[in-house]
Design a protein around this motif. Structure first.
Motif, short mmCIF file in Angstrom:
data_model
loop_
_atom_site.label_atom_id
_atom_site.label_comp_id
_atom_site.label_asym_id
_atom_site.label_seq_id
_atom_site.Cartn_x
_atom_site.Cartn_y
_atom_site.Cartn_z
N ALA A 65 0.84 -1.20 0.00
CA ALA A 65 0.00 0.00 0.00
C ALA A 65 0.87 1.25 0.00
CB ALA A 65 -0.93 -0.01 1.21
N ARG A 66 1.93 1.23 0.78
CA ARG A 66 2.85 2.37 0.83
C ARG A 66 3.51 2.59 -0.53
NH1 ARG A 66 7.06 4.87 4.02
NH2 ARG A 66 7.69 6.51 2.62
N ASN A 67 3.96 1.49 -1.16
CA ASN A 67 4.59 1.61 -2.48
C ASN A 67 3.63 2.19 -3.51
OD1 ASN A 67 7.05 0.63 -1.62
ND2 ASN A 67 6.59 -1.48 -2.17
N LEU A 68 2.38 1.73 -3.50
CA LEU A 68 1.41 2.23 -4.47
C LEU A 68 1.04 3.69 -4.16
CD1 LEU A 68 -0.80 -0.91 -5.01
CD2 LEU A 68 0.75 0.16 -6.64
N PHE A 69 0.97 4.05 -2.88
CA PHE A 69 0.72 5.45 -2.53
C PHE A 69 1.87 6.32 -3.03
CE2 PHE A 69 1.03 9.14 0.24
CZ PHE A 69 -0.23 9.68 0.08
N ASP A 70 3.09 5.84 -2.86
CA ASP A 70 4.26 6.60 -3.31
C ASP A 70 4.30 6.76 -4.83
OD1 ASP A 70 5.14 7.07 -0.76
OD2 ASP A 70 6.61 5.45 -0.77
N LYS A 71 3.64 5.88 -5.56
CA LYS A 71 3.60 5.97 -7.02
C LYS A 71 2.55 6.96 -7.52
CE LYS A 71 5.51 1.45 -7.99
NZ LYS A 71 5.29 0.13 -8.59
N LEU A 72 1.68 7.41 -6.64
CA LEU A 72 0.72 8.45 -7.03
C LEU A 72 1.49 9.71 -7.37
CD1 LEU A 72 -2.04 8.10 -4.27
CD2 LEU A 72 -2.12 7.24 -6.60
N SER A 73 0.89 10.56 -8.16
CA SER A 73 1.56 11.82 -8.49
C SER A 73 1.68 12.66 -7.21
CB SER A 73 0.76 12.59 -9.54
OG SER A 73 -0.43 13.09 -8.97
N PRO A 74 2.66 13.53 -7.15
CA PRO A 74 2.79 14.39 -5.97
C PRO A 74 1.52 15.19 -5.69
CG PRO A 74 4.77 14.53 -7.29
CD PRO A 74 3.77 13.72 -8.09
N ARG A 75 0.84 15.58 -6.73
CA ARG A 75 -0.41 16.34 -6.56
C ARG A 75 -1.47 15.47 -5.86
NH1 ARG A 75 -3.19 19.28 -11.58
NH2 ARG A 75 -3.08 21.22 -10.47
N GLN A 76 -1.59 14.21 -6.28
CA GLN A 76 -2.57 13.31 -5.65
C GLN A 76 -2.18 13.01 -4.21
OE1 GLN A 76 -2.21 10.24 -8.64
NE2 GLN A 76 -4.27 10.67 -9.41
N GLN A 77 -0.90 12.79 -3.95
CA GLN A 77 -0.45 12.53 -2.59
C GLN A 77 -0.75 13.71 -1.69
OE1 GLN A 77 3.71 11.59 -2.70
NE2 GLN A 77 3.39 9.73 -3.91
N ARG A 78 -0.42 14.91 -2.16
CA ARG A 78 -0.68 16.13 -1.38
C ARG A 78 -2.16 16.30 -1.11
NH1 ARG A 78 2.97 18.62 -4.24
NH2 ARG A 78 1.51 19.45 -5.73
N ALA A 79 -2.98 16.05 -2.11
CA ALA A 79 -4.42 16.21 -1.94
C ALA A 79 -4.95 15.23 -0.89
CB ALA A 79 -5.13 15.99 -3.27
N ALA A 80 -4.51 13.99 -0.95
CA ALA A 80 -4.97 13.00 0.02
C ALA A 80 -4.53 13.35 1.43
CB ALA A 80 -4.45 11.61 -0.37
N LEU A 81 -3.27 13.73 1.59
CA LEU A 81 -2.77 14.08 2.92
C LEU A 81 -3.40 15.37 3.43
CD1 LEU A 81 0.98 13.09 2.48
CD2 LEU A 81 -0.81 11.85 3.72
N THR A 82 -3.69 16.30 2.54
CA THR A 82 -4.37 17.53 2.94
C THR A 82 -5.79 17.24 3.40
OG1 THR A 82 -3.02 18.84 1.42
CG2 THR A 82 -5.09 19.83 2.17
N LEU A 83 -6.46 16.34 2.70
CA LEU A 83 -7.82 15.96 3.10
C LEU A 83 -7.85 15.38 4.49
CD1 LEU A 83 -9.55 14.33 0.00
CD2 LEU A 83 -10.37 16.26 1.33
N ILE A 84 -6.96 14.44 4.78
CA ILE A 84 -7.02 13.82 6.10
C ILE A 84 -6.51 14.77 7.19
CG2 ILE A 84 -6.92 11.48 5.22
CD1 ILE A 84 -4.06 11.32 6.18
N ALA A 85 -5.61 15.69 6.83
CA ALA A 85 -5.15 16.68 7.82
C ALA A 85 -6.28 17.65 8.13
CB ALA A 85 -3.93 17.42 7.30
N ALA A 86 -7.05 18.04 7.12
CA ALA A 86 -8.15 18.98 7.34
C ALA A 86 -9.27 18.35 8.15
CB ALA A 86 -8.68 19.47 5.99
N VAL A 87 -9.51 17.08 7.94
CA VAL A 87 -10.59 16.39 8.65
C VAL A 87 -10.21 16.15 10.10
CG1 VAL A 87 -11.88 14.22 8.76
CG2 VAL A 87 -11.48 15.34 6.57
N SER A 88 -8.91 15.93 10.39
CA SER A 88 -8.49 15.59 11.74
C SER A 88 -8.37 16.81 12.65
CB SER A 88 -7.15 14.85 11.71
OG SER A 88 -6.14 15.68 11.21
N GLU A 89 -8.38 18.01 12.09
CA GLU A 89 -8.22 19.22 12.92
C GLU A 89 -9.51 19.67 13.52
OE1 GLU A 89 -6.30 21.97 10.32
OE2 GLU A 89 -4.40 20.97 10.56
#
Length: 89
Positions: A65-89
């Motif tokens: 799962a980590r390897n496949l996440f790392d293969k996402l484009s930087p834009r997709q990775q940033r968007a996913a991490l931003t979504l979960i950071a925004a939801v957790s605050e």
């Protein structure tokens, strides 16, 4: 590597809370899977791998799962991490 490189910016959100060595924190993986599903679709290989890793908790599944996440484009990775950071605050 400078502190503001894309690789260092990626280490926010799921990876910064209780995770070591850049690993995704176990308690954050379900939210990351939902965010990746929202961005890439539920049938995307990264989404499927994240859901498999959540259900099995097997080290090999988590690594895949980590390897496949790392293969996402930087834009997709940033968007996913931003979504979960925004939801957790």
């Amino acid at each position: 590597m400078s502190p503001m490189t894309p690789n260092n910016r990626r280490m926010t959100g799921a990876r910064s809370r209780g995770a070591s060595n850049g690993e995704i924190a176990a308690d954050q993986m379900p939210r990351l899977a939902k965010a990746v599903a929202f961005i890439c679709g539920p049938a995307h290989p990264a989404t499927v791998a994240l859901n498999k890793a959540i259900s099995s908790q097997a080290p090999q599944d988590i690594k895949e799962a980590r390897n496949l996440f790392d293969k996402l484009s930087p834009r997709q990775q940033r968007a996913a991490l931003t979504l979960i950071a925004a939801v957790s605050e």
